[in-house]
Design an enzyme around this catalytic site. Sequence first.
Site, PDB file in Angstrom:
ATOM      1  N   GLU A   1       0.785  -1.231   0.000  1.00  0.00           N
ATOM      2  CA  GLU A   1       0.000   0.000   0.000  1.00  0.00           C
ATOM      3  C   GLU A   1       0.825   1.294   0.000  1.00  0.00           C
ATOM      4  O   GLU A   1       0.795   2.062   0.968  1.00  0.00           O
ATOM      5  CB  GLU A   1      -0.954  -0.021   1.197  1.00  0.00           C
ATOM      6  CG  GLU A   1      -1.917  -1.191   1.153  1.00  0.00           C
ATOM      7  CD  GLU A   1      -2.815  -1.302   2.376  1.00  0.00           C
ATOM      8  OE1 GLU A   1      -2.653  -0.474   3.308  1.00  0.00           O
ATOM      9  OE2 GLU A   1      -3.671  -2.212   2.415  1.00  0.00           O
TER      10      GLU A   1
ATOM     11  N   GLU B   1      -5.258  -8.058  -0.809  1.00  0.00           N
ATOM     12  CA  GLU B   1      -5.994  -8.042   0.462  1.00  0.00           C
ATOM     13  C   GLU B   1      -7.457  -7.746   0.174  1.00  0.00           C
ATOM     14  O   GLU B   1      -7.778  -6.803  -0.561  1.00  0.00           O
ATOM     15  CB  GLU B   1      -5.434  -6.989   1.430  1.00  0.00           C
ATOM     16  CG  GLU B   1      -4.058  -7.296   1.980  1.00  0.00           C
ATOM     17  CD  GLU B   1      -3.602  -6.274   3.011  1.00  0.00           C
ATOM     18  OE1 GLU B   1      -4.451  -5.471   3.479  1.00  0.00           O
ATOM     19  OE2 GLU B   1      -2.404  -6.259   3.339  1.00  0.00           O
TER      20      GLU B   1
END
Length: 559
Positions: free
Chosen positions: A357, A483
């Site tokens: 991320e 995810e």
Amino acid sequence: SISFKHNTANALRMQLVLYVLLLKAAPKPLQCKAWCGRLTCSLTEDCGACKICAPPPPPPLASAPPGEAAVHRDAAQHPDVRRDGLGALADLGPCCCIAHEEASLSPYKQDSRLVSGCTAAWCAGRRTPCDACAPRVASDAEESNGCRFCGLSRQRACPGKSLSSMQEALSQAMLMAKAAGFPRVAAAPLHSSVQGALTFMARDGKLFANGQEFKIKGINWFGAEGESGLPGGLHAHSAQYYFSFLATQGFNAVRLLFTHEHVLSNKQTSALAASRAPELHGLPYVEMLKKLAQAAAKHNVLLMVACHRLLADAWPGNGLWYLPDRMSEDTVKQSWTKLAAALCSEWNVFAADLQNEPHAASWGRGWKIDWNEGAQRLGDHVLALCPRWLIMVEGVGDSPGALGLDRPSDGVWWGGNLAGVRQASVQLSDQSKLVYSPHVYGPSVYNQTYFLTKDFPRNMPAVWEKHFAFVAGFTKQPIVIGELGGTYLGLDKTWQDWAIAFLRQRGFGVFYFCLNPDSEDTGGLLKADWTRLDTAKMLLLSSLPSTNVGALRQRYAGP
């Protein structure tokens, strides 16, 4: 010394004569009709599957000096690439250490482009030095972009350059002998020299292993990225227990989180956090990861290593893939070098997720913090060390984001913004190893505005398409969600039911978040005792397709 050069010259002459004789006696090669004609096949008839069994051409040099050839990435887009069975490799010129035997290379650096131990296709195409040249590059502080001692470099200070004319002749003879189908004794399998490893390839928006479409049904297991340095739950059960459980439930891959700080320091693991895993007590961090990979391998579970943090005590960190004041990109590369050296030999370690991320990075804006450029550099570095690994590239956030998707009101999740791919797709040295891996969550993590509309969840396909789903069709690279998860209660259940159905429909793989029960906003597959199951989540995920790794390996096992 003069004696050394004299002996080397005699050796080169003998090899040249041998290869010329072998070339004359070799059978006529098969030309590849399914790809670009650069490589030939040892089969007796054209299988038409060279995109499965042949690596792509090396990448173009980022900034080739005047007069030096650049290697084209895609022969189909560059008609000037030769199609005579030798291809672009024959145009690269000699390497000063061309006589260096393949056997001297690390087995993870061998692939079918290596005709001898060191070639320009490796040293310049990969933009990293070969084993023969690396010590000299390392000692030269001025060099930063590859091997200056090889054919595509300036050859300054190369001890073998006085033999260049003979080496060029030998190089060409060896290339021609290989194109004619003469086998090299030390040749390595395509993309992999690890026994039992599957050969993964990304093409046509899908993921393949050993030529068969591969469906990833994975799970995230966190903890090793934190200060303890160990995955969660080892106080309750052994690692073998969890891998056995996952395999029984149809999960074929684990996304194992790590931190660069621990890799670089390689500190010993604590016995307190792993009372049920005594085999891990006191192991250096990297060796502990290796032991976990070996435990997973016993159950035919694949492992993807994912950089979740730069520093163990800092999450989410600065949102970039480096720390300007503490951890440079070169230092990050050193960490990946240590990981690849330890884990590439483990057949079931199959992928590297470059950075979790990178929400503070940009994409395709021409800035220093452009993640697409950083991912290319890191990805090429990892592939130079372990060419068989898949490279997972996540998206960015909403600020600075990417053109067309850079406002908080867009509802982008960290890691889920791949809109910049439309202007600047990631270009690795081997595109067949590139997988885009966005992150995405539901209402239990944050109630985005599109969860609250009257047409939810019917509005969700358009949201995902804008954020990341378009990539598979636009680039022909596959998508594997890195995810995805939530509590699976209330509105979050509605969202997850839709999301899992969408993944099945589109053929996207997924690493569900997570195994651990102590994720506050998602929960896990396991309850707080690390033993009881969340049966509702297990039922939901049972609908996901999952390729049986053990069966696939057995099918392609040699006699």
